[in-house]
Design a protein around this motif. Structure first.
Motif, mmCIF file in Angstrom:
data_model
loop_
_atom_site.group_PDB
_atom_site.id
_atom_site.type_symbol
_atom_site.label_atom_id
_atom_site.label_comp_id
_atom_site.label_asym_id
_atom_site.label_seq_id
_atom_site.Cartn_x
_atom_site.Cartn_y
_atom_site.Cartn_z
ATOM 1 N N LEU A 39 0.822 -1.210 0.000
ATOM 2 C CA LEU A 39 0.000 0.000 0.000
ATOM 3 C C LEU A 39 0.858 1.263 0.000
ATOM 4 N N SER A 43 0.631 4.103 -2.952
ATOM 5 C CA SER A 43 0.324 5.511 -2.693
ATOM 6 C C SER A 43 1.310 6.450 -3.391
ATOM 7 N N GLU A 44 2.499 5.949 -3.707
ATOM 8 C CA GLU A 44 3.506 6.763 -4.391
ATOM 9 C C GLU A 44 3.334 6.743 -5.906
ATOM 10 N N ASN A 47 -1.187 4.780 -10.965
ATOM 11 C CA ASN A 47 -2.199 3.760 -11.239
ATOM 12 C C ASN A 47 -1.505 2.508 -11.749
ATOM 13 N N CYS A 67 -8.209 -0.579 0.922
ATOM 14 C CA CYS A 67 -7.311 0.555 1.159
ATOM 15 C C CYS A 67 -6.552 1.010 -0.092
ATOM 16 N N MET A 68 -6.718 0.285 -1.189
ATOM 17 C CA MET A 68 -5.971 0.633 -2.408
ATOM 18 C C MET A 68 -6.396 1.994 -2.938
ATOM 19 N N PRO A 69 -5.425 2.791 -3.401
ATOM 20 C CA PRO A 69 -5.795 4.079 -4.000
ATOM 21 C C PRO A 69 -6.559 3.869 -5.304
ATOM 22 N N GLU A 70 -7.376 4.850 -5.647
ATOM 23 C CA GLU A 70 -8.111 4.792 -6.905
ATOM 24 C C GLU A 70 -7.105 4.752 -8.054
#
Length: 182
Positions: A39, A43-44, A47, A67-70
């Motif tokens: 994760l 976040s860095e 996609n 919790c994964m970013p879009e």
């Protein structure tokens, strides 16, 4: 740019999987043996695809998914018996992994993401009043001087734009400059 992150319980397995993907032309941004580590990498990055096992050292795949970013999708590596329990929002490849299945699935996921981004980019492309005015004025000039319909004038600007590799606003500005130089 699309990124691939691999998170498997054994870091050696993650590194082997990275080597397979890289041999087939993919770039793997990071490998991890924990969900929190994966994760953190996600976040860095913008996609891409997270390839993971169903259970990592600190968490399960569903907690990671939440919790994964879009912009990221999950590809779960799991046994045939477990795959039937996985929600539809998670793509799966059956273990033991067949290289062709993995490569084709990752390629498909990245291609779909790229298509979605292009479609979204086209949809959000609204011109400002000033830009629209340039195009309208160029159309009027073409309609008056060349006796074109509004649609024909628009298509002419569009074609010139594509042929020259410039956007329509720049092409319209060039038409206006040529007209006012005469």
């Amino acid at each position: 740019m699309d990124s691939i992150v691999i998170a498997l319980p054994k870091i050696e397995d993650a590194k082997k999987l990275r080597a397979v993907l890289e041999r087939h032309g993919f770039s793997v941004a990071a490998v991890s043996s924990s969900g929190s580590g994966a994760l953190s990498y996600l976040s860095e990055l913008g996609n891409g695809v997270l390839i993971c096992g169903r259970r990592l050292s600190d968490t399960g795949y569903l907690e990671i998914k939440e919790c994964m970013p879009e912009g990221f999708e999950m590809l779960l590596l799991a046994s045939a018996g477990f795959i039937c329990q996985v929600p539809d929002s998670v793509l799966c490849v059956e273990m033991p992994v067949k290289t062709c299945d993995l490569i084709n699935t990752v390629h498909m996921m990245l291609t779909q993401q790229e298509r979605r981004r292009r479609k979204e980019k086209k949809k959000n492309k609204n011109r400002s009043w000033k830009e629209q005015n340039y195009i309208s004025n160029a159309k009027l000039i073409l309609m008056q001087r060349n006796h074109l319909s509004e649609e024909e004038a628009y298509r002419y600007i569009q074609k010139c734009s594509m042929d020259s590799g410039t956007n329509m606003v720049e092409t319209a500005q060039m038409i206006l400059m040529l007209f006012f130089e005469e």
